[in-house]
Enzyme design. Structure first.
Site, PDB file in Angstrom:
ATOM      1  N   LYS A   1      36.060   6.942 -10.056  1.00  0.00           N
ATOM      2  CA  LYS A   1      37.130   6.741  -9.082  1.00  0.00           C
ATOM      3  C   LYS A   1      38.473   6.520  -9.786  1.00  0.00           C
ATOM      4  O   LYS A   1      38.621   5.612 -10.597  1.00  0.00           O
ATOM      5  CB  LYS A   1      36.788   5.543  -8.205  1.00  0.00           C
ATOM      6  CG  LYS A   1      37.738   5.289  -7.043  1.00  0.00           C
ATOM      7  CD  LYS A   1      37.219   4.098  -6.235  1.00  0.00           C
ATOM      8  CE  LYS A   1      38.078   3.820  -5.014  1.00  0.00           C
ATOM      9  NZ  LYS A   1      37.544   2.647  -4.262  1.00  0.00           N
TER      10      LYS A   1
ATOM     11  N   GLU B   1      30.214   5.766  -0.381  1.00  0.00           N
ATOM     12  CA  GLU B   1      30.621   5.081  -1.608  1.00  0.00           C
ATOM     13  C   GLU B   1      29.722   3.871  -1.856  1.00  0.00           C
ATOM     14  O   GLU B   1      29.339   3.169  -0.935  1.00  0.00           O
ATOM     15  CB  GLU B   1      32.070   4.619  -1.462  1.00  0.00           C
ATOM     16  CG  GLU B   1      32.608   3.817  -2.639  1.00  0.00           C
ATOM     17  CD  GLU B   1      34.004   3.249  -2.378  1.00  0.00           C
ATOM     18  OE1 GLU B   1      34.720   2.980  -3.349  1.00  0.00           O
ATOM     19  OE2 GLU B   1      34.367   3.095  -1.189  1.00  0.00           O
TER      20      GLU B   1
ATOM     21  N   CYS C   1      36.993   7.268  -1.732  1.00  0.00           N
ATOM     22  CA  CYS C   1      37.672   6.307  -0.862  1.00  0.00           C
ATOM     23  C   CYS C   1      39.193   6.243  -1.050  1.00  0.00           C
ATOM     24  O   CYS C   1      39.914   7.089  -0.526  1.00  0.00           O
ATOM     25  CB  CYS C   1      37.040   4.929  -1.033  1.00  0.00           C
ATOM     26  SG  CYS C   1      37.302   3.825   0.383  1.00  0.00           S
TER      27      CYS C   1
END
Length: 257
Positions: free
Chosen positions: A110, A44, A144
């Site tokens: 995300k 990431e 994540c």
């Protein structure tokens, strides 16, 4: 259609808010890949570290990195995957790019921004799940904190591979280990997680634990240090496991709004 998808997980330290230095590092690192690989996965925010000051990154750097990814994907004849700070119009996103060797680009913003660090105050949250068709495999990439939310990852698309890129800190890495394995088991899919190592500018420590799990939760690759990890996604394993254990057919119906 291929029977196997060979992947390289690039577990690395990151230079804080320095896209050029990180691109140079990863270009040299990818040159060390010593196998014929279909997909190379970076952590990431691999050009900056997990920064909450994206205004420190020049607006041109997102496109610079995208051009760089396209060049390397073509050179390596492999997809390059990772998330970066990306300035889209007048807002910032933590955007994952899936860049194919033929120049094709898919992206995913995300979904779950990390409120504990204030990511939600700096970056726009994504609203659309991504499924990438690549060399005969269906791949669902996420970022994540998304790992903590199983409903978002639920395998209603019958994808083959669920992958996460991350900056997941050492104090909570036990959750990372447990949740990667759980996502593989519950979705009857390979689950791949690529984390970073080292210490960032804020003093946060990262211990890696990048890993690959098969459809039954068996660990196929793992490391706690700077490393390139190799894994092979087997079509036969996916098909045979799902034919024998028809758990996906028994899942609850739901609508995500």
């Amino acid at each position: 259609m291929k029977d196997q998808l060979k992947i390289a997980l690039i577990q690395a330290p990151l230079v804080w808010e320095n896209p050029e230095a990180n691109r140079n590092y990863f270009e040299n690192k990818l040159a060390d890949v010593n196998e014929e690989i279909d997909m190379m996965i970076l952590p990431e925010m691999f050009t900056t570290g997990f920064t909450m000051t994206p205004q420190n990154i020049h607006s041109s750097e997102g496109e610079n990195t995208l051009v760089w990814m396209k060049k390397l994907a073509q050179k390596q004849n492999a997809a390059i995957v990772g998330s970066i700070v990306y300035e889209a119009q007048e807002f910032f996103t933590n955007r994952l790019f899936f860049v194919k060797p033929d120049g094709g680009i898919d992206y995913y913003d995300k979904r779950h921004t990390f409120t504990l660090a204030g990511e939600n105050e700096v970056y726009n949250s994504g609203a659309k799940k991504l499924i990438v068709n690549f060399r005969g495999f269906k791949i669902c990439p996420m970022v994540c904190y998304d790992l903590r939310f199983p409903v978002w990852a639920r395998n209603v698309e019958k994808y083959d591979v669920l992958l996460y890129v991350a900056n997941w800190p050492k104090p909570r890495v036990g959750a990372w280990d447990a949740l990667l394995k759980a996502r593989a088991i519950e979705n009857m899919a390979y689950c791949v997680g690529v984390n970073r190592v080292g210490v960032d500018e804020k003093g946060h420590k990262y211990s890696g634990h990048s890993a690959t799990y098969d459809c039954l939760g068996e660990q196929l690759a793992y490391s706690e240090r700077e490393a390139i990890l190799y894994s092979t996604i087997e079509r036969n394993h996916i098909e045979e496991t799902r034919e024998k254990l028809k758990f996906l057919e028994d899942m609850d119906d739901f609508t995500l709004e």
